[in-house]
Design a protein around this motif. Structure first.
Motif: not given
Length: 481
Positions: A267-278, A295-306
């Motif tokens: 969760d912390a990494a996804i929050k950092r990713l979001k902050m880097g974007i928004l 490609e092996s993590r693509y769906d996971e990243v899209v789902t978590k970031l959404t």
């Protein structure tokens, strides 16, 4: 509703005097465009020439001042500015659109720039004796009148990081803030200017073309520090070439984030990713503009970031619950809206998420929910351009070489990030990425304000890396016997 700031609203500063002018324009609140926050003076070429003359006159004595006196004045100004930060956070939010947290952080960092620069000056200014058979000293001196032209998106820190080192190194400045968001800069710079002799800091506002052309074509101006779009930067370089002015430019960016197969995405990494974007609604040159995921993590990243985007609360940034404010101005709002519309019409999948804090007043400001774009390729418009808004394309890659190729396939080269648990691999990729700085498992700014690394390619000109930027605004010369 009109709320003016009488010390600076509708005025300009030349030779220590705040002057009224007949021609002004409204500064509006991007969260409520019917609210006029104050006025901005529309200065003529003649006024710009007056400001240059005042700066040139003040330079005669300020450039010969003792560095200890410069540092002492700056520290005193920093102490005074720190006292008015709280009362100006709301002003900054109302004219810029940043959240309360972002606005306060920007203002506090300006104080840090002042204190850090003053401390660094005392050590850095000392003559340096070079090794060798002949005694040779490297000494430093000021350059002359400096023009500082800054943008609307992060106006406080981007202005202070140019004005403060220029003044500390003995130069005088003419500052041109953006017309969309000048009031907080001018209010805070008034505090700073009051601690220095008249003419050391001058402020003119108005047309970017009129003021920029005048500053860059005047032979009395020896240095131009510009932060803004690449297109405007190119025009400034053309104008400055005639007088061989020294030019510093921090320009556009289309920053890639590369997420490798082994990335740890809690969760912390996804929050950092979001902050880097928004951060600042995506209106940051060094924000993530493209995400490349194995490609092996693509769906996971899209789902978590959404899911993380779904938690974003968009509204008037004065409200403490807001986590993303409006875009700053109509031109940028219209551009990003049009980009999203064209992207959707092209067949891409645009997923809009987030919470409207006040749906009933949504259309009164430049509000926009964040969007994730999938189903695009490397040549899609949303991937190629600097969106400068809350929209992010996510693309898959199959191997590291392909990721590096995609990341470097841009005329920009400001920042990049690599997300992996393998630090050695992260360093290897950093050596291959065409960016002024590469972050590991985050995408942010340097916490140490003494550091900065300008972009490559069309993202920047000149190097400013250490010493709070002092080295850019001074000339080094050799003294030998």
């Amino acid at each position: 509703m009109i709320s003016t700031y009488p010390m600076v609203s509708g005025k300009y500063l030349v030779n220590g005097e705040w002057n009224d002018i007949k021609e002004t324009a409204d500064v509006v609140n991007p969260a409520n465009t019917s609210e006029v926050v104050g006025q901005v003076a529309i200065c003529s070429k003649e006024i710009v020439h007056e400001s240059i003359a005042a700066a040139e006159k003040a330079y005669e004595t300020w450039s010969r001042s003792d560095v200890k006196d410069r540092a002492a004045r700056m520290n005193a100004a920093a102490e005074e500015l720190a006292k008015i930060i709280e009362e100006n956070v709301t002003l900054f939010v109302r004219e810029n659109g940043k959240t309360l947290v972002e606005a306060k952080k920007d203002l506090l960092r300006c104080v840090d720039v002042m204190k850090g620069g003053a401390a660094e000056l005392l050590n850095w200014w000392k003559p340096e004796t070079l090794p060798g058979s002949q005694k040779v000293q490297v000494r430093r001196r000021a350059r002359g009148v400096t023009a500082v032209i800054t943008p609307w998106n992060s106006p406080m820190i981007l202005t202070f990081k140019r004005v403060i080192p220029a003044v500390l190194t003995g130069n005088t400045v003419v500052v041109k803030p953006a017309t969309n968001c000048p009031l907080t800069i001018m209010t805070c710079l008034k505090v700073v200017a009051d601690h220095f002799p008249p003419g050391v800091i001058n402020i003119v506002t108005g047309s970017g073309k009129v003021i920029g052309d005048t500053l860059c074509s005047d032979s009395r101006v020896r240095t131009v520090a510009f932060v803004g779009s690449t297109e405007t930067g190119k025009e400034i370089m053309k104008k400055s070439a005639g007088n061989l002015q020294k030019v510093y430019m921090e320009l556009g960016g289309n920053d890639p984030a590369i997420i490798l197969e082994d990335a740890y995405l809690d969760d912390a990494a996804i929050k950092r990713l979001k902050m880097g974007i928004l951060r600042a609604a995506g209106q940051v040159c060094s924000a993530i503009k493209r995400v490349y995921v194995h490609e092996s993590r693509y769906d996971e990243v899209v789902t978590k970031l959404t899911k993380e985007f779904e938690r974003v609360v968009v509204g008037d940034s004065i409200q403490p619950d807001v986590t993303m404010g409006p875009l700053n101005n109509k031109a940028q709002f219209d551009y990003v809206s049009g980009l999203i519309e064209r992207t959707a019409k092209s067949g891409a999948n645009v997923m809009t998420a987030g919470i409207q804090l006040n749906p009933e007043t949504w259309n009164q400001g430049y509000y926009m929910l964040p969007s994730i774009v999938t189903g695009v390729d490397q040549q899609s418009e949303v991937v190629r351009v600097e969106q400068f808004g809350p929209v992010i394309p996510i693309l898959p890659f199959s191997n590291v070489d392909e990721a590096v190729k995609f990341a470097n396939d841009s005329e920009f080269g400001l920042r990049a990030s690599v997300w992996t648990e393998n630090e050695e691999l992260a360093l290897e990729l950093a050596d291959r990425l065409e960016a002024g700085a590469v972050f590991h498992n985050t995408h942010t700014v340097f916490s140490d304000l003494a550091l900065d690394f300008p972009g490559l390619k069309e993202s920047g000109v000149s190097r400013e890396t250490r010493h709070c930027g002092l080295e850019f605004f001074a000339d080094s010369y050799g003294f030998a016997d």
